[in-house]
Design a protein around this motif. Structure first.
Motif, PDB file in Angstrom:
ATOM      1  N   GLU A 235     -17.408  44.901  -1.204  1.00  0.00           N
ATOM      2  CA  GLU A 235     -18.570  44.068  -0.882  1.00  0.00           C
ATOM      3  C   GLU A 235     -18.271  42.604  -1.158  1.00  0.00           C
ATOM      4  N   SER A 236     -18.594  41.749  -0.177  1.00  0.00           N
ATOM      5  CA  SER A 236     -18.262  40.328  -0.311  1.00  0.00           C
ATOM      6  C   SER A 236     -19.447  39.465  -0.699  1.00  0.00           C
ATOM      7  N   SER A 237     -20.609  40.082  -0.891  1.00  0.00           N
ATOM      8  CA  SER A 237     -21.774  39.316  -1.336  1.00  0.00           C
ATOM      9  C   SER A 237     -21.647  39.056  -2.826  1.00  0.00           C
ATOM     10  N   LEU A 238     -21.802  37.791  -3.217  1.00  0.00           N
ATOM     11  CA  LEU A 238     -21.586  37.410  -4.611  1.00  0.00           C
ATOM     12  C   LEU A 238     -22.873  36.889  -5.234  1.00  0.00           C
ATOM     13  N   ASP A 239     -23.958  37.665  -5.132  1.00  0.00           N
ATOM     14  CA  ASP A 239     -25.255  37.251  -5.660  1.00  0.00           C
ATOM     15  C   ASP A 239     -25.204  37.091  -7.175  1.00  0.00           C
TER      16      ASP A 239
ATOM     17  N   GLU B 125     -27.488  32.987  -2.498  1.00  0.00           N
ATOM     18  CA  GLU B 125     -26.472  33.982  -2.175  1.00  0.00           C
ATOM     19  C   GLU B 125     -25.175  33.288  -1.770  1.00  0.00           C
TER      20      GLU B 125
ATOM     21  N   ARG C 255     -21.521  34.236  -0.174  1.00  0.00           N
ATOM     22  CA  ARG C 255     -20.856  35.333   0.521  1.00  0.00           C
ATOM     23  C   ARG C 255     -19.490  34.873   1.007  1.00  0.00           C
TER      24      ARG C 255
ATOM     25  N   ASP D  88     -15.820  35.505   2.965  1.00  0.00           N
ATOM     26  CA  ASP D  88     -15.479  36.195   4.209  1.00  0.00           C
ATOM     27  C   ASP D  88     -14.987  37.611   3.918  1.00  0.00           C
TER      28      ASP D  88
ATOM     29  N   GLU E  79     -10.715  33.649   2.762  1.00  0.00           N
ATOM     30  CA  GLU E  79     -11.608  32.732   3.461  1.00  0.00           C
ATOM     31  C   GLU E  79     -10.897  32.168   4.687  1.00  0.00           C
TER      32      GLU E  79
ATOM     33  N   SER F 109     -18.180  26.085  -3.667  1.00  0.00           N
ATOM     34  CA  SER F 109     -18.424  27.532  -3.595  1.00  0.00           C
ATOM     35  C   SER F 109     -17.183  28.351  -3.951  1.00  0.00           C
TER      36      SER F 109
ATOM     37  N   TYR G 100     -16.949  31.690  -6.264  1.00  0.00           N
ATOM     38  CA  TYR G 100     -16.414  32.979  -5.836  1.00  0.00           C
ATOM     39  C   TYR G 100     -15.463  33.539  -6.890  1.00  0.00           C
TER      40      TYR G 100
END
Length: 305
Positions: free
Chosen positions: A42-46, A52, A54, A56, A75, A87, A91
């Protein structure tokens, strides 16, 4: 909105995640931990902050025991974006904290200027800490001109064509990757060629069109169908017909010159009408017959019979 090129590069690493650690070792000479598997996660980094982030793509490298040994954030960057300098450290920090392992950012930036920008150190505060992205750009990606090497390293050959396709060895780089793409399924090959074609400037496009044309004229095996579809068929046919006509005209002119030279050596004079008749003749068989007639002829009438 993500472009075809952006999505294609992301999918390249998503479908073949082993590429990322392979490139770290072979191109950046990074000491990648021993691992038995590479997986897309999963690439979502909440975070607790209501924003949010995100990436790539996020890849996990695990050893034979299943222990996570490295995370790679991939990326794709086609243009400079100042926000990324803020960002990307997020990450790395989030993934490192969540997964409890070393984490790096691998940026795919085919353009030289964007690659140089992306490779800059990111100072996270007063020089006490920094992030150094690893960037796949023209300075790192080699020029692959050997078809055999392109077949062995197809994805790297695609990156090479995008990065170096307009350079001094651009045509050789593109030719090499076309051999490799011809071995892929048509869907993936067509997408990769589309992003290569989109990045080529007009001189290199014309050179590639000329290459296709020459292979057609010489009766060699044509390039893969996805190449034919993207290069304007009408333009190619026009170029092909033009070259064929030019070759034919050159051959006819050569026959005329040979005939006139033989007539002069034989001492056979031509009237204006006979000279005009020779110049007007465009039939190669007729010119060949007249050349043969010179031997033993005494007059122009005998030659042009």
């Amino acid at each position: 909105m993500p472009t075809l090129e952006h999505n294609a590069f992301v999918e390249m690493f998503r479908q073949t995640p082993e590429l990322a650690p392979h490139f770290l070792v072979t191109l950046f000479h990074v000491d990648v931990p021993r691992h038995a598997s590479v997986a897309v996660v999963e690439s979502s980094l909440d975070q607790l902050i209501p924003v949010e982030f995100r990436a790539d793509l996020v890849l996990e490298l695990r050893d034979a025991n299943g222990t996570l040994v490295l995370a790679i954030i991939v990326e794709v960057q086609r243009e400079e974006d100042p926000d990324k300098k803020f960002s990307w450290p997020v990450y790395v920090t989030v993934v490192r904290a969540r997964k409890r392992c070393g984490t790096v950012v691998l940026v795919v930036a085919p353009g030289a200027d964007v690659a140089a920008w992306a490779a800059e150190n990111i100072d996270v505060g007063l020089g006490f800490g920094n992030l150094k992205p690893l960037v796949l750009g023209p300075a790192v990606v080699p020029e692959i001109t050997d078809p055999a090497e392109a077949v062995q390293e197809t994805e790297l050959a695609v990156l090479s064509a995008v990065a170096h396709g307009n350079g001094p060895n651009g045509l050789a780089v593109v030719q090499a990757v076309l051999v490799a793409l011809g071995r892929l399924d048509q869907e993936h090959a067509a997408v990769y060629f589309q992003i290569i074609w989109n990045g080529l400037r007009e001189p290199m496009r014309r050179a590639l069109e000329a290459l296709v044309m020459e292979r057609q004229i010489e009766g060699e095996a044509t390039l893969p169908s996805f190449v034919q579809k993207l290069i304007d068929r009408g333009k190619l046919e026009g170029m092909r017909e033009g070259k064929i006509e030019g070759m034919r005209e050159g051959k006819i002119e050569g026959k005329r010159e040979t005939l006139l030279r033989l007539l002069a050596r034989a001492g056979i004079a031509l009237t204006d009408h006979e000279s005009a008749r020779i110049q007007a003749c465009s039939d190669i068989a007729t010119l060949d017959r007249w050349v043969d007639n010179v031997l033993g002829a005494k007059t122009a009438a005998e030659v042009l019979s």
